[in-house]
Motif scaffolding. Sequence first.
Motif, short mmCIF file in Angstrom:
data_model
loop_
_atom_site.label_atom_id
_atom_site.label_comp_id
_atom_site.label_asym_id
_atom_site.label_seq_id
_atom_site.Cartn_x
_atom_site.Cartn_y
_atom_site.Cartn_z
N ALA A 139 -200.44 -19.79 45.25
CA ALA A 139 -199.95 -21.17 45.22
C ALA A 139 -198.46 -21.21 45.46
N ALA A 140 -198.02 -22.14 46.29
CA ALA A 140 -196.59 -22.42 46.47
C ALA A 140 -196.21 -23.55 45.53
N THR A 141 -194.93 -23.57 45.15
CA THR A 141 -194.41 -24.60 44.25
C THR A 141 -193.18 -25.22 44.87
N ILE A 142 -193.31 -26.41 45.43
CA ILE A 142 -192.16 -27.03 46.07
C ILE A 142 -191.24 -27.63 45.00
N LYS A 143 -189.93 -27.48 45.21
CA LYS A 143 -188.96 -27.87 44.19
C LYS A 143 -187.64 -28.28 44.86
N HIS A 144 -186.76 -29.00 44.14
CA HIS A 144 -186.86 -29.53 42.79
C HIS A 144 -186.98 -31.03 42.92
N PHE A 145 -187.99 -31.62 42.37
CA PHE A 145 -188.43 -32.99 42.60
C PHE A 145 -187.83 -33.91 41.53
N ALA A 146 -186.78 -34.64 41.85
CA ALA A 146 -186.05 -34.80 43.11
C ALA A 146 -184.61 -35.17 42.75
N GLY A 147 -183.72 -35.16 43.77
CA GLY A 147 -182.34 -35.56 43.57
C GLY A 147 -181.45 -34.47 43.00
N MET A 157 -177.25 -34.73 34.36
CA MET A 157 -176.70 -35.69 35.32
C MET A 157 -177.78 -36.61 35.87
N SER A 158 -177.44 -37.88 36.03
CA SER A 158 -178.35 -38.82 36.69
C SER A 158 -177.94 -38.97 38.14
N SER A 159 -178.85 -38.62 39.05
CA SER A 159 -178.64 -38.86 40.47
C SER A 159 -179.09 -40.28 40.76
N ASP A 160 -178.15 -41.15 41.05
CA ASP A 160 -178.46 -42.56 41.26
C ASP A 160 -178.59 -42.82 42.76
N ILE A 161 -179.85 -42.95 43.21
CA ILE A 161 -180.17 -43.00 44.63
C ILE A 161 -181.04 -44.22 44.88
N ASP A 162 -180.66 -45.05 45.84
CA ASP A 162 -181.50 -46.22 46.13
C ASP A 162 -182.79 -45.78 46.80
N GLU A 163 -183.80 -46.64 46.75
CA GLU A 163 -185.12 -46.24 47.21
C GLU A 163 -185.16 -45.97 48.71
N ARG A 164 -184.35 -46.68 49.48
CA ARG A 164 -184.35 -46.41 50.92
C ARG A 164 -183.89 -44.98 51.20
N VAL A 186 -195.87 -28.63 42.20
CA VAL A 186 -194.56 -29.27 42.35
C VAL A 186 -193.77 -29.01 41.08
N MET A 187 -192.50 -28.68 41.23
CA MET A 187 -191.62 -28.48 40.07
C MET A 187 -190.63 -29.64 39.97
N SER A 188 -190.60 -30.26 38.80
CA SER A 188 -189.62 -31.33 38.58
C SER A 188 -188.24 -30.71 38.43
N SER A 189 -187.22 -31.52 38.70
CA SER A 189 -185.84 -31.05 38.63
C SER A 189 -185.29 -31.24 37.22
N TYR A 190 -184.12 -30.66 36.97
CA TYR A 190 -183.47 -30.82 35.67
C TYR A 190 -182.89 -32.22 35.48
N ASN A 191 -182.36 -32.76 36.55
CA ASN A 191 -181.54 -33.97 36.46
C ASN A 191 -182.37 -35.21 36.14
N ARG A 192 -181.66 -36.26 35.84
CA ARG A 192 -182.27 -37.58 35.76
C ARG A 192 -182.22 -38.23 37.14
N LEU A 193 -183.16 -39.11 37.40
CA LEU A 193 -183.17 -39.89 38.64
C LEU A 193 -183.06 -41.36 38.24
N ASN A 194 -181.95 -41.96 38.63
CA ASN A 194 -181.70 -43.36 38.27
C ASN A 194 -181.87 -43.60 36.78
N GLY A 195 -181.36 -42.64 35.99
CA GLY A 195 -181.30 -42.81 34.54
C GLY A 195 -182.41 -42.17 33.76
N HIS A 662 -173.28 -39.75 35.61
CA HIS A 662 -173.97 -40.30 36.77
C HIS A 662 -173.26 -39.86 38.05
N VAL A 663 -174.05 -39.53 39.08
CA VAL A 663 -173.50 -39.29 40.41
C VAL A 663 -174.20 -40.26 41.35
N ARG A 664 -173.41 -41.08 42.01
CA ARG A 664 -173.94 -42.19 42.82
C ARG A 664 -173.96 -41.80 44.30
#
Length: 823
Positions: A139-147, A157-164, A186-195, A662-664
């Motif tokens: 099995a492959a494990t794609i990472k890091h989901f996401a941002g 850190m929260s990666s603040d990324i708009d949906e587009r 799938v491997m989730s990332s460490y960071n927060r995504l939009n909080g 936060h990183v915007r």
Amino acid sequence: MIDDILDRMTLEEQVSLLAGADFWTTVPIERLGVPKIKVTDGPNGARGAGSLVAGVNAACFPVAIALGATWNSALVERMGVALAGQAKSKGAAVLLAPTVNIHRSGLNGRNFECYSEDPMLTAALAVAYIQGVQSQGVAATIKHFAGNESEIERQTMSSDIDERALREIYLPPFEQAVKRAGVMAVMSSYNRLNGTYTSEHPWLLTKVLRDEWGFDGIVMSDWFGSHSTVATVNAGLDLEMPGPTRDRGEKLVKAVRNGEVKPETVRAAAGRILTLLERVGAFENTPDLTEHASDLPEDRALIRQLGAEGAVLLKNDGILPLQKPGLGHVAVIGPNAAEARVMGGGSAQIAAHYKISPLEGIRASLSNANSIRYAAGCRNNRLINVFSGEMRVEYFKGQNLTGSPVAAEPANKGEFFWFDLPSPELDPSDFSARMTAFYTPTESGEYIFGMTNAGLAKLYVDGRLLVNGYDGWTRGDNYFGTANVEQRQGVHLEAGQQYQIVVEYCSSATVEEGINLTAVRFGVEKPLGEADMAEAVETARAADIALLFVGRDGQWDTEGLDLPDMRLPGRQEELIERVSAVNANTVVVLQTGGPIEMPWLDKVKAVLQMWYPGQELGNAVADVLFGDAEPGGRLPQTFPKRLADNSAITHDAAIYPGKDGHVRYAEGVFVGYRHHDTRGIEPLFPFGFGLGYTRFSWGEGQVSTTEMEPDGITVTVDLTNVGDRAGSELVQLYVRPLAATVERPDKELRAFAKLRLAPGERGRASLLVKPRDLSYFDMETKAFRAAAGRYQLLLAANATDIRSAITIENPREWIGKTSDRFI
């Protein structure tokens, strides 16, 4: 079978499957015949259960950015097949790779571990990699989901990324891995995504990944990247890693009993774990978790081929390839000449079977090795050179090195990263160790001892406390932020005299939130000064050709910290200036995990970017320099003229490196060449750029139709090798909207084809453009939208070298749902 096992499981047994047993294995349930399986780190090898700096040897393949530079999906798929074999040699059924985060800033410490700044190129290579790995039952494990595009405060850190931007830039590689490659994990990332932490993000893990894309595999946390019980399970995180559990077990059982988590949610997650075991054949054949080294000639050959295929020739004033007959005297100079910098740092590290330095490769390639002269000139290491030599390590219960040692073992390197201790009597959170070694310098003078430690440590030389990594210890920038900043101290040593080195280490009594590790690294080196720089200059002056090997290493390009800038560290730029001033035939060979500034570019004859190409580094370098192989690479990332030209680098710290947690991502979709093209900022070297050793003529592009159809448009172009040697050419297809109601990039890569042709040979590139390739993500309708109207299909050698422009019509508006299976 899966439902039958689940029916016979107790709630406690189902819950037990949702966390690891230890650092690398899952939990078995013997009474039901449920085995445990092992996972192993990738992506440029399969390390097994050994530490990041030790363990059973493994084949070391090129890092991901070097693979991105190949633009060769077929070759990457072959590497995936080979890596599956390497994973099996380590008793592993799951490979924790590939990494597909996007090159956003150029400063990301893991830039080397990711393919490209472009989602289409990233996705194409990731799909090939996954298909290769999974074709062999691993099995492959794609990472890091996401941002996860930076290592700064990455655990919070929260990666603040708009949906587009998410839908167009950062999610497509994951989407295609699911829809085209059927990735199993799938491997989730460490960071927060939009909080919200990605490990407990229901929109990301359930709505997008499962409901829209149809993912039916498992989602696991990054190591220590799970922060809760109820939120993670309800969001769709199946497996907490590593074990033993911190957030599940009795906590999760209680949450189910209290009605905070539905029993069917736990059952579904446990069912996905069982399905993974079934897919990797664990029920049919009980996994053998033992490890052995597998050094195959076909792997060696593939690594060497990949190294040359990913080598990017950035400049060549006619000096390359070097002609072996009559070559004359060769100066091999620089901090990366005699050192084999084969990989980046962090969890991608493995114990390579061997490492061939550029100096070794050049000597092996030339029949007259006596014509070669070597000089280092300067250093470029971030940490003091690690100690190398025989030593004895004694382990004690408790943190005070008291009583008799409960275990002892030899070692030959002053770096220890303990996943597993040598005795079951030792508690990873409550042990101590003493390392004893001897060092005999060959020259008298000032030497520097350095040490960094996750935990507490002191270094003594002949009984004198020299480096104190104990008093006032605080977390710093090493070992993923769990160790202190390297402590250094100079001391005068006499040549020929033996000195005793003792390091006393104890695990920390304080356990903090996030990653907690036990590690220590110590080293000693004699600093290089002006005399060494002058020696390199004189060596170059006396040579016919100066080959200058500069760049960085895995201490700079590493998980856990970002780079401070895009300049060569240490005195390397000065070395290039001074060598090129005395030798007009200077060739610079770069090894970095991303772009660098080149104020010296006009003063050298050639520049070759080799990245970190694995254990065959020296042979691959020699192959390219002497023309036994062509430099087949093209840049997968734009090289800006200066750091400030990057879209993420502004005067606003909130955009990079981040502010107040936060990183915007304020640049939105304008990443890499999309930014340079649209904003009119000239790069140093454009995306897709690379030179070869032959020449090609291009015909005019042709299309199957000038109106977009549901099945797409086929674009073809004929190429002819008009040079006198075989070579490859890369055809890149970009789409440019000629009118748009929203701001869009000037053009975007949508397809590519790489052709290898013999002298005089003619070949045809065929590329397919589909309706979605014309689209952008519409924030109002939450769908991909291609407006009716005119578009250009651009056939290009790189992002700034357009060879054909074909105008087509989209006769009617096209709307693509995010749940569409065919993309």
